[in-house]
Design an enzyme around this catalytic site. Structure first.
Site, PDB file in Angstrom:
ATOM      1  N   SER A 119       0.826  -1.201   0.000  1.00 41.41           N
ATOM      2  CA  SER A 119       0.000   0.000   0.000  1.00 41.41           C
ATOM      3  C   SER A 119       0.859   1.250   0.000  1.00 41.41           C
ATOM      4  O   SER A 119       0.347   2.341  -0.243  1.00 41.41           O
ATOM      5  CB  SER A 119      -0.907   0.000   1.233  1.00 41.41           C
ATOM      6  OG  SER A 119      -0.123  -0.108   2.388  1.00 41.41           O
ATOM      7  N   HIS A 140      -2.271  -3.089  -6.448  1.00 35.60           N
ATOM      8  CA  HIS A 140      -2.759  -2.782  -5.103  1.00 35.60           C
ATOM      9  C   HIS A 140      -4.275  -2.957  -5.048  1.00 35.60           C
ATOM     10  O   HIS A 140      -5.024  -2.179  -5.631  1.00 35.60           O
ATOM     11  CB  HIS A 140      -2.348  -1.347  -4.729  1.00 35.60           C
ATOM     12  CG  HIS A 140      -2.758  -0.943  -3.354  1.00 35.60           C
ATOM     13  ND1 HIS A 140      -3.120   0.337  -3.010  1.00 35.60           N
ATOM     14  CD2 HIS A 140      -2.876  -1.677  -2.214  1.00 35.60           C
ATOM     15  CE1 HIS A 140      -3.435   0.384  -1.737  1.00 35.60           C
ATOM     16  NE2 HIS A 140      -3.306  -0.832  -1.225  1.00 35.60           N
ATOM     17  N   GLU A 152      -5.584  -0.733  -8.174  1.00 29.68           N
ATOM     18  CA  GLU A 152      -4.637   0.336  -8.458  1.00 29.68           C
ATOM     19  C   GLU A 152      -3.376  -0.307  -9.043  1.00 29.68           C
ATOM     20  O   GLU A 152      -2.768  -1.149  -8.381  1.00 29.68           O
ATOM     21  CB  GLU A 152      -4.316   1.002  -7.107  1.00 29.68           C
ATOM     22  CG  GLU A 152      -3.982   2.430  -7.150  1.00 29.68           C
ATOM     23  CD  GLU A 152      -3.904   3.059  -5.745  1.00 29.68           C
ATOM     24  OE1 GLU A 152      -4.294   4.210  -5.634  1.00 29.68           O
ATOM     25  OE2 GLU A 152      -3.467   2.412  -4.765  1.00 29.68           O
ATOM     26  N   ASN A 190      -4.333   6.053  -1.225  1.00 31.96           N
ATOM     27  CA  ASN A 190      -3.815   6.433   0.087  1.00 31.96           C
ATOM     28  C   ASN A 190      -3.271   7.859   0.126  1.00 31.96           C
ATOM     29  O   ASN A 190      -3.178   8.460   1.192  1.00 31.96           O
ATOM     30  CB  ASN A 190      -2.763   5.430   0.560  1.00 31.96           C
ATOM     31  CG  ASN A 190      -3.427   4.136   0.992  1.00 31.96           C
ATOM     32  OD1 ASN A 190      -4.534   4.155   1.533  1.00 31.96           O
ATOM     33  ND2 ASN A 190      -2.782   3.011   0.734  1.00 31.96           N
TER      34      ASN A 190
HETATM   35  N1  CAA Z   1     -17.937 -12.017  -1.786  1.00 31.49           N
HETATM   36  C1  CAA Z   1     -18.590 -11.317  -2.737  1.00 31.49           C
HETATM   37  N2  CAA Z   1     -19.460 -10.314  -2.443  1.00 31.49           N
HETATM   38  C2  CAA Z   1     -19.699 -10.062  -1.149  1.00 31.49           C
HETATM   39  C3  CAA Z   1     -19.059 -10.790  -0.121  1.00 31.49           C
HETATM   40  C4  CAA Z   1     -18.153 -11.804  -0.488  1.00 31.49           C
HETATM   41  N3  CAA Z   1     -17.476 -12.513   0.401  1.00 31.49           N
HETATM   42  N4  CAA Z   1     -19.468 -10.289   1.053  1.00 31.49           N
HETATM   43  C5  CAA Z   1     -20.310  -9.306   0.777  1.00 31.49           C
HETATM   44  N5  CAA Z   1     -20.459  -9.153  -0.541  1.00 31.49           N
HETATM   45  C6  CAA Z   1     -21.248  -8.150  -1.254  1.00 31.49           C
HETATM   46  C7  CAA Z   1     -22.681  -8.108  -0.796  1.00 31.49           C
HETATM   47  O1  CAA Z   1     -23.486  -8.992  -1.526  1.00 31.49           O
HETATM   48  C8  CAA Z   1     -23.049  -6.674  -1.054  1.00 31.49           C
HETATM   49  O2  CAA Z   1     -23.322  -6.479  -2.433  1.00 31.49           O
HETATM   50  P1  CAA Z   1     -24.607  -5.650  -2.935  1.00 31.49           P
HETATM   51  O3  CAA Z   1     -24.416  -4.259  -2.364  1.00 31.49           O
HETATM   52  O4  CAA Z   1     -24.524  -5.713  -4.424  1.00 31.49           O
HETATM   53  O5  CAA Z   1     -25.771  -6.376  -2.343  1.00 31.49           O
HETATM   54  C9  CAA Z   1     -21.769  -5.905  -0.759  1.00 31.49           C
HETATM   55  O6  CAA Z   1     -20.715  -6.860  -0.943  1.00 31.49           O
HETATM   56  C10 CAA Z   1     -21.717  -5.327   0.636  1.00 31.49           C
HETATM   57  O7  CAA Z   1     -21.830  -6.398   1.569  1.00 31.49           O
HETATM   58  P2  CAA Z   1     -22.685  -6.353   2.897  1.00 31.49           P
HETATM   59  O8  CAA Z   1     -24.035  -5.762   2.603  1.00 31.49           O
HETATM   60  O9  CAA Z   1     -22.641  -7.669   3.552  1.00 31.49           O
HETATM   61  O10 CAA Z   1     -21.834  -5.439   3.827  1.00 31.49           O
HETATM   62  P3  CAA Z   1     -21.962  -3.909   4.094  1.00 31.49           P
HETATM   63  O11 CAA Z   1     -23.094  -3.265   3.417  1.00 31.49           O
HETATM   64  O12 CAA Z   1     -21.819  -3.830   5.551  1.00 31.49           O
HETATM   65  O13 CAA Z   1     -20.639  -3.373   3.374  1.00 31.49           O
HETATM   66  C11 CAA Z   1     -18.334  -2.961   3.084  1.00 31.49           C
HETATM   67  C12 CAA Z   1     -19.398  -3.729   3.848  1.00 31.49           C
HETATM   68  C13 CAA Z   1     -18.311  -3.441   1.635  1.00 31.49           C
HETATM   69  C14 CAA Z   1     -17.006  -3.221   3.741  1.00 31.49           C
HETATM   70  C15 CAA Z   1     -18.730  -1.439   3.089  1.00 31.49           C
HETATM   71  O14 CAA Z   1     -18.956  -1.024   4.397  1.00 31.49           O
HETATM   72  C16 CAA Z   1     -17.671  -0.575   2.471  1.00 31.49           C
HETATM   73  O15 CAA Z   1     -17.584  -0.439   1.260  1.00 31.49           O
HETATM   74  N6  CAA Z   1     -16.825   0.056   3.340  1.00 31.49           N
HETATM   75  C17 CAA Z   1     -15.710   0.865   2.888  1.00 31.49           C
HETATM   76  C18 CAA Z   1     -14.570  -0.024   2.551  1.00 31.49           C
HETATM   77  C19 CAA Z   1     -13.384   0.736   2.035  1.00 31.49           C
HETATM   78  O16 CAA Z   1     -13.347   1.961   1.976  1.00 31.49           O
HETATM   79  N7  CAA Z   1     -12.343  -0.011   1.656  1.00 31.49           N
HETATM   80  C20 CAA Z   1     -11.112   0.560   1.193  1.00 31.49           C
HETATM   81  C21 CAA Z   1     -10.190   0.719   2.351  1.00 31.49           C
HETATM   82  S1  CAA Z   1      -8.690   1.467   1.846  1.00 31.49           S
HETATM   83  C22 CAA Z   1      -7.761   0.228   1.222  1.00 31.49           C
HETATM   84  O17 CAA Z   1      -8.095  -0.923   1.194  1.00 31.49           O
HETATM   85  C23 CAA Z   1      -6.423   0.652   0.702  1.00 31.49           C
HETATM   86  C24 CAA Z   1      -5.306   0.619   1.689  1.00 31.49           C
HETATM   87  O18 CAA Z   1      -4.154   0.451   1.231  1.00 31.49           O
HETATM   88  C25 CAA Z   1      -5.502   0.938   3.103  1.00 31.49           C
END
Ligand code: CAA
Length: 284
Positions: A119, A140, A152, A190
């Protein structure tokens, strides 16, 4: 260049997610962990995520079984001998990553592409540990890998056009949307995310509002899925601090100077969801 077999170094949160999306896209995958215990835990996470996809109606039970059958877990780095592309998702320590890249350079076919999921560390430093720097780049993934649609790509000055295009086609075949960054500290996501998260902590320290109100404001006022403190706990406070320090070390950009509260919480072992406590308490 045809990419058929994928290697994944590390079966933690990111490695298991990467192995899962590759197998779901039809690739044969070898995933390697350092100990049998870590491998078991990673494979369990992977299976759990596939089961969750079935439960959510995103995957049929047959496709889950087929994906699972395409994944082999190992503790032997030599198992990457027939891989066309290896993605490193080990812990964020540059010296360890350079060692892994030097080993991969020895054990993989000479034409194989070597990628890092880092990252914040410099891809060029990893490329320089190999005799094929033209075949090294950053891939990434975002957390959670099976759900987030972004990939990315990080291209160094040494990455060849053929490597880049092959990796791009691979990323697209996973169903991901690609953005491309130079090998610049923080890449794209990031570079913008970390100053935002650090500022949220600094404003909390000043007492501007409660963490709950910051989270609600961003969730309902901007339609983000998570507010900053929920997202900090989700990403991991240690991961956030690591990225902030890595970018700050290199750039001295004050936007990446970690607030004392973040550092103290990491020292205290409050790392977020994974440790059961971060800004919020998740119990056991
Ligand atoms: N496989 C496939 N799809 C899945 C799954 C799995 N194991 N688990 C869940 N899903 C799907 C669900 O079906 C749902 O899809 P739909 O919206 O089409 O119905 C979607 O994913 C969301 O799932 P949930 O409803 O169960 O969960 P949620 O609504 O609580 O969402 C989350 C959870 C996706 C994490 C959401 O809260 C989110 O997007 N949060 C932000 C995450 C984020 O910003 N990530 C980036 C972090 S930064 C990074 O990673 C870079 C770094 O270097 C730090």
């Amino acid at each position: 260049m045809a990419v058929e077999r994928i290697g994944v170094v590390g079966c933690g949160l990111m490695g298991s997610g990467i192995a899962e999306v590759c197998a779901k896209a039809g690739y044969r995958v070898v995933v390697r962990e350092v100990t049998g215990e870590l491998l078991d835990a990673g494979m369990k996470r992977l299976t759990g995520s596939l089961d969750r996809a079935v439960a959510k109606g995103k995957l049929s039970a047959e496709d889950r079984d087929a994906a699972q059958a395409r994944i082999v877990g190992t503790t032997d780095i030599g198992a990457f001998a027939e891989c066309d592309l290896v993605i490193e998702a080990a812990v964020e320590k540059l010296e360890l990553k350079r060692k892994i890249f030097a080993e991969l350079d020895q054990v993989t076919p000479p034409q194989a592409i070597l990628a890092s999921n880092t990252s914040s560390l410099a891809i060029t430093d990893m490329a320089a540990a190999t005799k094929r720097p033209d075949r090294v780049l950053g891939l990434h993934f975002m957390q959670p890998v099976p759900v987030m649609p972004l990939l990315e790509m990080v291209r160094t000055v040494l990455t060849s056009e053929e490597t880049f295009q092959t990796a791009r086609a691979f990323g697209e075949s996973l169903g991901k949307t690609i953005v491309v960054s130079k090998d610049n500290p923080g890449f794209i996501v990031n570079l913008l995310l970390i100053p935002y998260l650090l500022q949220a902590i600094a404003e909390l320290e000043k007492g501007v509002a409660t963490k709950e109100d910051f989270d609600t404001a961003i969730r309902l006022g901007l339609n983000h899925p998570m507010g900053p403190f929920t997202l900090l706990d989700f990403v991991g406070l240690d991961t956030t601090l690591f990225i902030a320090d890595a970018v700050f070390d290199e750039t001295k950009d004050p936007r990446f100077a970690a607030p004392p509260l973040l550092r103290r919480m990491v020292s205290a072992g409050w790392l977020g969801r994974k440790s059961g406590r971060g800004f919020y308490d998740y119990g056991k």
